[in-house]
Design a protein around this motif. Structure first.
Motif, PDB file in Angstrom:
ATOM      1  N   GLN A 141      24.790  40.686  26.613  1.00  0.00           N
ATOM      2  CA  GLN A 141      25.220  40.449  27.984  1.00  0.00           C
ATOM      3  C   GLN A 141      24.133  40.899  28.949  1.00  0.00           C
ATOM      4  OE1 GLN A 141      28.116  38.958  28.763  1.00  0.00           O
ATOM      5  NE2 GLN A 141      28.656  38.799  26.605  1.00  0.00           N
ATOM      6  N   GLN A 142      23.895  40.118  29.969  1.00  0.00           N
ATOM      7  CA  GLN A 142      22.927  40.495  30.990  1.00  0.00           C
ATOM      8  C   GLN A 142      23.634  40.853  32.283  1.00  0.00           C
ATOM      9  OE1 GLN A 142      19.748  37.711  31.419  1.00  0.00           O
ATOM     10  NE2 GLN A 142      19.097  37.924  29.319  1.00  0.00           N
ATOM     11  N   HIS A 143      24.805  41.416  32.163  1.00  0.00           N
ATOM     12  CA  HIS A 143      25.554  41.879  33.327  1.00  0.00           C
ATOM     13  C   HIS A 143      26.443  43.036  32.881  1.00  0.00           C
ATOM     14  CE1 HIS A 143      29.300  40.006  31.909  1.00  0.00           C
ATOM     15  NE2 HIS A 143      28.513  39.058  31.467  1.00  0.00           N
ATOM     16  N   TYR A 201      32.773  50.750  28.664  1.00  0.00           N
ATOM     17  CA  TYR A 201      31.945  50.418  29.819  1.00  0.00           C
ATOM     18  C   TYR A 201      30.548  50.015  29.332  1.00  0.00           C
ATOM     19  CZ  TYR A 201      35.536  52.700  32.565  1.00  0.00           C
ATOM     20  OH  TYR A 201      36.730  53.035  33.137  1.00  0.00           O
ATOM     21  N   TYR A 202      30.012  48.957  29.915  1.00  0.00           N
ATOM     22  CA  TYR A 202      28.707  48.426  29.531  1.00  0.00           C
ATOM     23  C   TYR A 202      27.933  48.156  30.819  1.00  0.00           C
ATOM     24  CZ  TYR A 202      25.378  45.059  27.482  1.00  0.00           C
ATOM     25  OH  TYR A 202      24.254  44.388  27.073  1.00  0.00           O
ATOM     26  N   TYR A 203      26.793  48.813  30.964  1.00  0.00           N
ATOM     27  CA  TYR A 203      25.971  48.658  32.168  1.00  0.00           C
ATOM     28  C   TYR A 203      24.615  48.099  31.761  1.00  0.00           C
ATOM     29  CZ  TYR A 203      29.476  51.674  34.217  1.00  0.00           C
ATOM     30  OH  TYR A 203      30.656  52.212  34.642  1.00  0.00           O
ATOM     31  N   TYR A 204      24.159  47.102  32.500  1.00  0.00           N
ATOM     32  CA  TYR A 204      22.898  46.426  32.193  1.00  0.00           C
ATOM     33  C   TYR A 204      21.972  46.489  33.404  1.00  0.00           C
ATOM     34  CZ  TYR A 204      19.601  42.712  31.062  1.00  0.00           C
ATOM     35  OH  TYR A 204      18.463  41.997  30.807  1.00  0.00           O
ATOM     36  N   PHE A 205      20.738  46.959  33.163  1.00  0.00           N
ATOM     37  CA  PHE A 205      19.726  47.022  34.219  1.00  0.00           C
ATOM     38  C   PHE A 205      18.411  46.481  33.672  1.00  0.00           C
ATOM     39  CE2 PHE A 205      22.583  50.611  34.985  1.00  0.00           C
ATOM     40  CZ  PHE A 205      22.910  50.422  36.310  1.00  0.00           C
ATOM     41  N   ARG A 206      17.562  46.009  34.581  1.00  0.00           N
ATOM     42  CA  ARG A 206      16.194  45.616  34.239  1.00  0.00           C
ATOM     43  C   ARG A 206      15.236  46.429  35.088  1.00  0.00           C
ATOM     44  NH1 ARG A 206      15.363  41.634  30.796  1.00  0.00           N
ATOM     45  NH2 ARG A 206      13.168  41.611  31.308  1.00  0.00           N
ATOM     46  N   ASP A 228       9.871  44.523  32.641  1.00  0.00           N
ATOM     47  CA  ASP A 228      10.198  43.824  31.399  1.00  0.00           C
ATOM     48  C   ASP A 228      11.183  44.603  30.539  1.00  0.00           C
ATOM     49  OD1 ASP A 228       8.528  41.717  32.025  1.00  0.00           O
ATOM     50  OD2 ASP A 228       6.792  42.617  31.022  1.00  0.00           O
ATOM     51  N   ASP A 229      11.551  45.803  30.953  1.00  0.00           N
ATOM     52  CA  ASP A 229      12.431  46.658  30.147  1.00  0.00           C
ATOM     53  C   ASP A 229      13.898  46.405  30.471  1.00  0.00           C
ATOM     54  OD1 ASP A 229      10.290  47.987  28.880  1.00  0.00           O
ATOM     55  OD2 ASP A 229      10.065  49.316  30.618  1.00  0.00           O
ATOM     56  N   GLU A 230      14.696  46.307  29.403  1.00  0.00           N
ATOM     57  CA  GLU A 230      16.146  46.192  29.542  1.00  0.00           C
ATOM     58  C   GLU A 230      16.743  47.568  29.259  1.00  0.00           C
ATOM     59  OE1 GLU A 230      16.793  43.112  26.642  1.00  0.00           O
ATOM     60  OE2 GLU A 230      17.101  41.653  28.251  1.00  0.00           O
ATOM     61  N   ILE A 231      17.498  48.075  30.215  1.00  0.00           N
ATOM     62  CA  ILE A 231      18.097  49.398  30.081  1.00  0.00           C
ATOM     63  C   ILE A 231      19.609  49.211  30.095  1.00  0.00           C
ATOM     64  CG2 ILE A 231      18.284  51.707  31.060  1.00  0.00           C
ATOM     65  CD1 ILE A 231      15.488  51.154  32.338  1.00  0.00           C
ATOM     66  N   VAL A 232      20.245  49.657  29.031  1.00  0.00           N
ATOM     67  CA  VAL A 232      21.670  49.440  28.823  1.00  0.00           C
ATOM     68  C   VAL A 232      22.348  50.769  28.560  1.00  0.00           C
ATOM     69  CG1 VAL A 232      23.359  48.404  27.252  1.00  0.00           C
ATOM     70  CG2 VAL A 232      21.341  47.113  27.924  1.00  0.00           C
ATOM     71  N   ALA A 233      23.526  50.934  29.127  1.00  0.00           N
ATOM     72  CA  ALA A 233      24.350  52.106  28.827  1.00  0.00           C
ATOM     73  C   ALA A 233      25.692  51.622  28.320  1.00  0.00           C
ATOM     74  CB  ALA A 233      24.543  52.960  30.062  1.00  0.00           C
ATOM     75  N   ARG A 234      26.195  52.313  27.323  1.00  0.00           N
ATOM     76  CA  ARG A 234      27.523  52.026  26.784  1.00  0.00           C
ATOM     77  C   ARG A 234      28.313  53.319  26.808  1.00  0.00           C
ATOM     78  NH1 ARG A 234      30.108  51.568  21.357  1.00  0.00           N
ATOM     79  NH2 ARG A 234      31.949  50.314  21.773  1.00  0.00           N
TER      80      ARG A 234
END
Length: 143
Positions: free
Chosen positions: A14-16, A25-30, A33-39
């Motif tokens: 997911q990109q959102h 809870y799932y958080y997506y940040f850019r 070029d880095d994808e930073i995700v928190a679960r």
């Protein structure tokens, strides 16, 4: 973005940001070029942060605020979680790089505002539990 496995427990596809009872809870940040995700688990309080699929921080938090600090490729980051509304399950996530805010996302389990039946049900449940506790306590006190 193609789906990529993050850790052992879920796939980052997911990109959102989103939330549901099963996945939490799932958080997506850019950041460039880095994808930073928190679960974050809504059930256990376990919070895990990933950068490009690599786990960089993990711990359990049962409070209303928590902060993850991690370094990635020479940059210092902070990911902050703030519970804005416990009844709605509303949690805000801020990503900070150095002293600059990279992103801010807020998701909630219950998006219905002013659900009076939920409030009435919670009040009734609290009243019933209180009465049951009083009855049991009185029964023990009187013998």
């Amino acid at each position: 973005m193609t789906a990529k496995t993050v850790g052992n427990d879920f796939t980052m596809s997911q990109q959102h940001s989103y939330v549901n009872y099963k996945e939490g809870y799932y958080y997506y940040f850019r950041d460039g070029d880095d994808e930073i995700v928190a679960r974050c688990s809504a059930w256990t309080g376990m919070e895990t942060v990933y950068v490009n699929g690599e786990q960089v921080s993990k711990f359990r938090s049962l409070g209303f605020n928590s902060k993850h600090r991690f370094d990635y490729e020479g940059n210092s980051y902070q990911m902050i979680f703030i519970v804005n509304g416990a009844m709605r399950g509303s949690v805000e996530c801020l990503l900070i790089k150095g002293d600059q805010l990279i992103g801010n996302e807020c998701v909630a389990l219950n998006t219905r505002k002013g659900n009076k039946w939920l409030a009435i049900g919670m009040a009734a449940l609290g009243f019933a539990c209180g009465m049951a506790g009083a009855f049991i306590g009185l029964s023990y006190a009187l013998g």
